[in-house]
Design an enzyme around this catalytic site. Structure first.
Site, PDB file in Angstrom:
ATOM      1  N   GLN A  59      60.496  41.175  43.749  1.00  0.00           N
ATOM      2  CA  GLN A  59      59.628  40.088  43.008  1.00  0.00           C
ATOM      3  C   GLN A  59      60.368  39.660  41.929  1.00  0.00           C
ATOM      4  O   GLN A  59      60.033  38.571  41.210  1.00  0.00           O
ATOM      5  CB  GLN A  59      58.526  40.943  42.297  1.00  0.00           C
ATOM      6  CG  GLN A  59      57.415  41.356  43.184  1.00  0.00           C
ATOM      7  CD  GLN A  59      56.129  42.144  42.438  1.00  0.00           C
ATOM      8  OE1 GLN A  59      56.206  43.225  42.466  1.00  0.00           O
ATOM      9  NE2 GLN A  59      55.256  41.499  42.255  1.00  0.00           N
ATOM     10  N   ARG A  71      60.512  50.234  33.814  1.00  0.00           N
ATOM     11  CA  ARG A  71      60.112  50.603  35.221  1.00  0.00           C
ATOM     12  C   ARG A  71      60.600  49.580  35.931  1.00  0.00           C
ATOM     13  O   ARG A  71      60.297  48.345  35.973  1.00  0.00           O
ATOM     14  CB  ARG A  71      58.634  51.055  35.336  1.00  0.00           C
ATOM     15  CG  ARG A  71      58.436  51.553  36.640  1.00  0.00           C
ATOM     16  CD  ARG A  71      57.035  51.788  36.843  1.00  0.00           C
ATOM     17  NE  ARG A  71      56.779  52.066  38.342  1.00  0.00           N
ATOM     18  CZ  ARG A  71      56.047  51.249  38.960  1.00  0.00           C
ATOM     19  NH1 ARG A  71      55.010  50.466  38.450  1.00  0.00           N
ATOM     20  NH2 ARG A  71      55.637  51.596  40.357  1.00  0.00           N
ATOM     21  N   HIS A 114      59.381  50.045  46.467  1.00  0.00           N
ATOM     22  CA  HIS A 114      58.186  48.725  46.130  1.00  0.00           C
ATOM     23  C   HIS A 114      57.945  48.194  47.175  1.00  0.00           C
ATOM     24  O   HIS A 114      58.340  46.985  46.861  1.00  0.00           O
ATOM     25  CB  HIS A 114      58.471  48.379  44.681  1.00  0.00           C
ATOM     26  CG  HIS A 114      57.301  47.781  43.973  1.00  0.00           C
ATOM     27  ND1 HIS A 114      56.999  48.366  42.530  1.00  0.00           N
ATOM     28  CD2 HIS A 114      56.502  46.894  44.373  1.00  0.00           C
ATOM     29  CE1 HIS A 114      55.600  47.599  42.328  1.00  0.00           C
ATOM     30  NE2 HIS A 114      55.560  46.582  43.296  1.00  0.00           N
ATOM     31  N   ASN A 168      55.567  53.117  45.409  1.00  0.00           N
ATOM     32  CA  ASN A 168      54.627  52.638  44.644  1.00  0.00           C
ATOM     33  C   ASN A 168      53.503  52.090  45.570  1.00  0.00           C
ATOM     34  O   ASN A 168      53.593  51.210  46.540  1.00  0.00           O
ATOM     35  CB  ASN A 168      55.319  51.234  44.120  1.00  0.00           C
ATOM     36  CG  ASN A 168      54.413  50.476  43.173  1.00  0.00           C
ATOM     37  OD1 ASN A 168      53.825  50.773  42.121  1.00  0.00           O
ATOM     38  ND2 ASN A 168      53.658  49.377  43.695  1.00  0.00           N
ATOM     39  N   GLU A 169      52.371  52.399  44.875  1.00  0.00           N
ATOM     40  CA  GLU A 169      50.878  51.957  45.727  1.00  0.00           C
ATOM     41  C   GLU A 169      50.950  52.044  47.402  1.00  0.00           C
ATOM     42  O   GLU A 169      51.113  51.032  47.893  1.00  0.00           O
ATOM     43  CB  GLU A 169      50.818  50.445  45.234  1.00  0.00           C
ATOM     44  CG  GLU A 169      50.418  50.365  43.751  1.00  0.00           C
ATOM     45  CD  GLU A 169      50.016  48.941  43.242  1.00  0.00           C
ATOM     46  OE1 GLU A 169      50.089  48.193  44.365  1.00  0.00           O
ATOM     47  OE2 GLU A 169      49.810  49.034  42.047  1.00  0.00           O
ATOM     48  N   ASN A 214      48.326  52.955  38.276  1.00  0.00           N
ATOM     49  CA  ASN A 214      48.337  51.621  38.404  1.00  0.00           C
ATOM     50  C   ASN A 214      46.930  51.080  38.035  1.00  0.00           C
ATOM     51  O   ASN A 214      46.125  51.382  39.181  1.00  0.00           O
ATOM     52  CB  ASN A 214      48.940  50.952  39.414  1.00  0.00           C
ATOM     53  CG  ASN A 214      50.379  50.999  39.495  1.00  0.00           C
ATOM     54  OD1 ASN A 214      51.019  51.769  38.492  1.00  0.00           O
ATOM     55  ND2 ASN A 214      51.220  50.404  40.436  1.00  0.00           N
ATOM     56  N   TYR A 265      44.061  48.021  37.360  1.00  0.00           N
ATOM     57  CA  TYR A 265      43.748  46.553  36.845  1.00  0.00           C
ATOM     58  C   TYR A 265      42.391  46.225  36.884  1.00  0.00           C
ATOM     59  O   TYR A 265      42.084  45.488  36.068  1.00  0.00           O
ATOM     60  CB  TYR A 265      44.481  45.567  38.043  1.00  0.00           C
ATOM     61  CG  TYR A 265      46.052  45.704  38.095  1.00  0.00           C
ATOM     62  CD1 TYR A 265      46.742  44.618  37.252  1.00  0.00           C
ATOM     63  CD2 TYR A 265      46.594  46.488  38.842  1.00  0.00           C
ATOM     64  CE1 TYR A 265      48.039  44.573  37.266  1.00  0.00           C
ATOM     65  CE2 TYR A 265      47.959  46.469  38.882  1.00  0.00           C
ATOM     66  CZ  TYR A 265      48.659  45.607  38.071  1.00  0.00           C
ATOM     67  OH  TYR A 265      50.119  45.369  38.106  1.00  0.00           O
ATOM     68  N   GLU A 285      51.453  50.620  35.587  1.00  0.00           N
ATOM     69  CA  GLU A 285      51.233  49.148  35.636  1.00  0.00           C
ATOM     70  C   GLU A 285      49.749  48.842  34.850  1.00  0.00           C
ATOM     71  O   GLU A 285      48.853  49.415  35.297  1.00  0.00           O
ATOM     72  CB  GLU A 285      51.333  48.663  37.124  1.00  0.00           C
ATOM     73  CG  GLU A 285      52.474  48.497  37.740  1.00  0.00           C
ATOM     74  CD  GLU A 285      52.541  48.175  39.141  1.00  0.00           C
ATOM     75  OE1 GLU A 285      51.475  47.033  39.396  1.00  0.00           O
ATOM     76  OE2 GLU A 285      53.271  48.421  39.932  1.00  0.00           O
ATOM     77  N   TRP A 297      52.397  45.484  33.273  1.00  0.00           N
ATOM     78  CA  TRP A 297      52.817  44.649  34.357  1.00  0.00           C
ATOM     79  C   TRP A 297      52.420  43.019  33.931  1.00  0.00           C
ATOM     80  O   TRP A 297      51.505  42.739  33.848  1.00  0.00           O
ATOM     81  CB  TRP A 297      52.217  45.101  35.733  1.00  0.00           C
ATOM     82  CG  TRP A 297      52.524  44.013  36.809  1.00  0.00           C
ATOM     83  CD1 TRP A 297      52.376  42.828  37.180  1.00  0.00           C
ATOM     84  CD2 TRP A 297      53.671  44.544  37.384  1.00  0.00           C
ATOM     85  NE1 TRP A 297      52.819  42.427  38.110  1.00  0.00           N
ATOM     86  CE2 TRP A 297      54.151  43.473  38.414  1.00  0.00           C
ATOM     87  CE3 TRP A 297      54.760  45.458  37.643  1.00  0.00           C
ATOM     88  CZ2 TRP A 297      54.988  43.415  39.574  1.00  0.00           C
ATOM     89  CZ3 TRP A 297      55.760  45.585  38.508  1.00  0.00           C
ATOM     90  CH2 TRP A 297      55.828  44.510  39.535  1.00  0.00           C
ATOM     91  N   GLU A 315      54.742  36.978  43.121  1.00  0.00           N
ATOM     92  CA  GLU A 315      53.273  37.817  43.365  1.00  0.00           C
ATOM     93  C   GLU A 315      52.952  37.918  44.833  1.00  0.00           C
ATOM     94  O   GLU A 315      51.977  37.289  45.080  1.00  0.00           O
ATOM     95  CB  GLU A 315      52.256  37.395  42.517  1.00  0.00           C
ATOM     96  CG  GLU A 315      50.873  37.922  42.594  1.00  0.00           C
ATOM     97  CD  GLU A 315      50.964  39.437  42.301  1.00  0.00           C
ATOM     98  OE1 GLU A 315      51.891  40.076  41.650  1.00  0.00           O
ATOM     99  OE2 GLU A 315      49.931  40.127  42.954  1.00  0.00           O
TER     100      GLU A 315
HETATM  101  O1  IFM Z   1      52.559  42.384  41.339  1.00  0.00           O
HETATM  102  C1  IFM Z   1      51.781  43.670  42.003  1.00  0.00           C
HETATM  103  C2  IFM Z   1      52.904  44.846  41.902  1.00  0.00           C
HETATM  104  O2  IFM Z   1      53.679  44.539  42.876  1.00  0.00           O
HETATM  105  C3  IFM Z   1      52.183  46.122  42.485  1.00  0.00           C
HETATM  106  N1  IFM Z   1      50.956  46.155  41.788  1.00  0.00           N
HETATM  107  C4  IFM Z   1      49.925  45.288  41.411  1.00  0.00           C
HETATM  108  C5  IFM Z   1      50.934  44.033  41.008  1.00  0.00           C
HETATM  109  C6  IFM Z   1      49.883  42.641  40.800  1.00  0.00           C
HETATM  110  O3  IFM Z   1      49.161  42.332  41.892  1.00  0.00           O
END
Ligand code: IFM
Length: 429
Positions: A14, A71, A115, A159-160, A278, A280, A334, A381, A388
Site C-alpha cells: 500500500q 506497524r 499483508h 494480517n487479516e 483490527n 473498523y 488497526e 490506520w 486502498e
Molecule cells: O487498508 C486496509 C488494510 O490493508 C487492512 N485492513 C483494513 C484497511 C482499510 O480497508
C-alpha cells in the site's frame, strides 16, 4: 498507562512503491491490479507513497507525531522473489535500514510478515489453495526472523487472513480474484496452517513476541441464527482454531470440505503472545437466503467514505468479549476511517470527522482497558493515505495527506489531534 504504546500502521504494497526495484519479484497484487476493472481507478501499487525511497521523511513524521511504535509489513517478494529458495539481499537490506532508522528515532518496530502480497511464483503453483504455500511461508518467516528478530521485538504472522481467504478467493474483490468457496476454504486453512508453522519458525529464530492480526466485526441483530452465522463468519472462523477450539460449525450451507490433516489443529493452536485486533465497524444482520443465509441491514449511524457505519461501542464490546474469551494481551493493530479529504495548498488538511472517529474509538478502547481488558497498544490506520486495494487511491485513510503527483505529505488535523492526545496521555502516566 504503563505498557501502552501509541502507534500507526501501514503495509508494504500500500505504501512502498519501487515495485520492480532492487530485485523485488512480482506479487499477486501486481498482477491483479492490472486486470481491467479490478481496481476502481485503474491504478497499481507501482509507486504508491514511494515510501521505499522516502522512509526517512516518513520516520521524521512519526517522530513529530510522537509515535512510540510503528506497524509495517515486509513484502515477501522482496525477500524471496520466487517465493522460496533464493534470498534477495537487497530486499532484506531495505528492512534492515528501515528498522535501524526506527530504532534510532526511538520508535519500536512492529512487523507483519504477510499483508496480502503473496509472491506470484507461489500463486502459479496453487497459492494459498496449496498446502505447500504454508510451508513456504514458514521458511520465509524464519529468514525474516533471523535477519530482524534481534531488533524487532514483535512479529505478527498474518494480517487479516479472512480477507486473503474470502475476499481473495470467494468474492473475488481482492487478489488473486477467484470466486470459488472451495478455494476460499482451502486458502483459509492453509493460511492458518502457515501461521502455526511460522510461529514455530519464528521462535526457533529467536523472535521475542509472536502474534496474529485478525479483523473483527461484532454482529448485532434480532435473528439469533443469522447473528450466530455472521459471528462465525466474521469473528470465530479464524479465532476459534487459534484459541485451540478447532473450527466452529460452518457458516455456509452444504459447505465443501476443508483440507484438514491430522495434527493441523495442534499446529494452528500453538500458543502466541498477543492478538492483534483490527476494528473498523460492526455488522447488523437478519436472516437471508442462499449459501450464506445472512442479510446485512443498513447502518443506523453516519458512515465513512467506505460506507462503514461509525460505531465506537462495537470496539468496546469486542474488546470486552475478547478479554472474556482469551487471556492474551491485545493490541488494536488497526482502527481508522476513510473520508474524502481535499487539499488546496493549506498547511493543515481539515478532517473533523476523522478526529471525532479517532477520539470516540480511543475513548471506547480506554473504557474497556479501565475495566480490566489487557490492552497494550493502539495503532491508527493509517499513517499515510495509500493504495486502498480494490479502491485504488480513491479512499483516503491517512492522518497524513499524500499529494500523489508531488508525493508531498501534509499532516491532517487528525494528525495534530493524535499528536496532542499522545502527549496528554504520556503526561498523565
Ligand atoms: O487498508 C486496509 C488494510 O490493508 C487492512 N485492513 C483494513 C484497511 C482499510 O480497508
Amino acid at each position: 498507562m504503563s505498557h501502552f504504546l501509541f502507534g500507526a500502521a501501514t503495509s508494504a504494497y500500500q505504501i512502498e512503491g519501487a515495485a520492480s526495484e532492487d530485485g523485488r519479484g512480482l506479487s499477486i497484487w501486481d498482477v491483479f491490479a492490472r486486470k481491467p476493472g479490478a481496481i476502481a481507478d485503474g491504478s497499481t501499487g507501482d509507486v504508491a507513497c514511494d515510501h521505499y525511497h522516502r522512509y526517512s521523511e516518513d520516520i521524521a513524521l512519526m517522530r513529530w507525531l510522537g509515535l512510540q511504535a510503528y506497524r509495517f509489513s515486509v513484502a515477501w517478494p522482496r525477500i524471496l522473489p520466487e517465493g522460496r529458495g533464493r534470498i534477495n539481499p537487497k530486499g532484506l537490506a531495505f528492512y534492515d535500514r528501515l528498522v535501524d532508522a526506527l530504532l534510532e528515532a526511538g520508535i519500536t518496530p512492529f512487523l507483519t510478515l504477510y499483508h496480502w502480497d503473496l509472491p506470484w511464483a507461489l500463486e502459479e503453483q496453487g497459492g494459498w489453495r496449496s498446502r505447500e504455500t504454508a510451508h513456504a511461508f514458514a521458511e520465509y518467516a524464519e529468514i525474516v526472523g533471523r535477519a530482524l528478530g534481534d531488533r524487532v521485538p514483535s512479529f505478527a504472522t498474518l494480517n487479516e487472513p479472512w480477507c486473503s481467504a474470502f475476499l481473495g478467493h470467494w468474492t473475488g474483490e481482492h487478489a488473486p480474484g477467484e470466486k470459488n468457496l472451495e478455494a476460499a476454504l482451502k486458502a483459509a486453512h492453509h493460511l492458518l496452517l502457515g501461521h502455526g508453522l511460522a510461529v514455530e519458525a519464528l521462535r526457533a529464530a529467536g523472535v521475542k513476541e509472536v502474534g496474529l492480526v485478525l479483523n473483527f466485526a461484532p454482529v448485532y441483530g434480532e435473528d439469533e441464527e443469522a447473528v450466530k452465522r455472521a459471528d462465525i463468519y466474521h469473528n470465530r472462523f479464524f479465532l476459534d482454531p487459534v484459541l485451540g477450539r478447532g473450527y466452529p460449525e460452518s457458516p455456509f450451507l452444504n459447505p465443501p470440505p476443508m483440507p484438514i490433516q491430522e495434527g493441523d489443529l495442534e499446529i494452528i493452536a500453538r500458543p502466541i503472545d498477543f492478538l492483534g485486533v483490527n476494528y473498523y465497524s460492526r455488522a447488523r444482520v437478519a436472516r437471508g437466503e442462499g449459501l450464506y443465509p445472512v442479510r446485512y441491514l443498513p447502518p443506523e449511524n453516519p458512515v465513512t467514505d467506505m460506507g462503514w457505519e461509525v460505531y465506537p461501542q462495537g470496539l468496546y464490546d469486542l474488546l470486552k468479549r475478547l478479554a472474556r474469551e482469551t487471556s492474551m494481551p491485545l493490541y488494536i493493530t488497526e482502527n481508522g476511517a476513510a473520508y474524502p479529504d481535499r487539499w488546496q495548498g493549506e498547511e493543515v488538511v481539515e478532517d473533523p470527522e476523522r478526529v471525532a472517529y479517532l477520539r470516540d474509538h480511543l475513548e471506547a478502547a480506554f473504557r474497556a482497558k479501565a475495566e480490566g481488558v489487557d490492552l497494550r497498544g493502539y495503532f491508527v490506520w493509517s499513517l499515510l493515505d495509500n493504495f486502498e486495494w480494490a479502491f485504488g487511491y480513491t479512499k483516503r485513510f491517512g492522518i497524513v495527506y499524500v499529494d500523489y503527483p508531488t508525493q508531498r505529505r501534509i499532516p491532517k488535523r487528525s494528525a495534530h489531534w493524535y499528536r496532542e492526545w499522545i502527549k496528554a496521555q504520556l503526561v498523565s502516566r
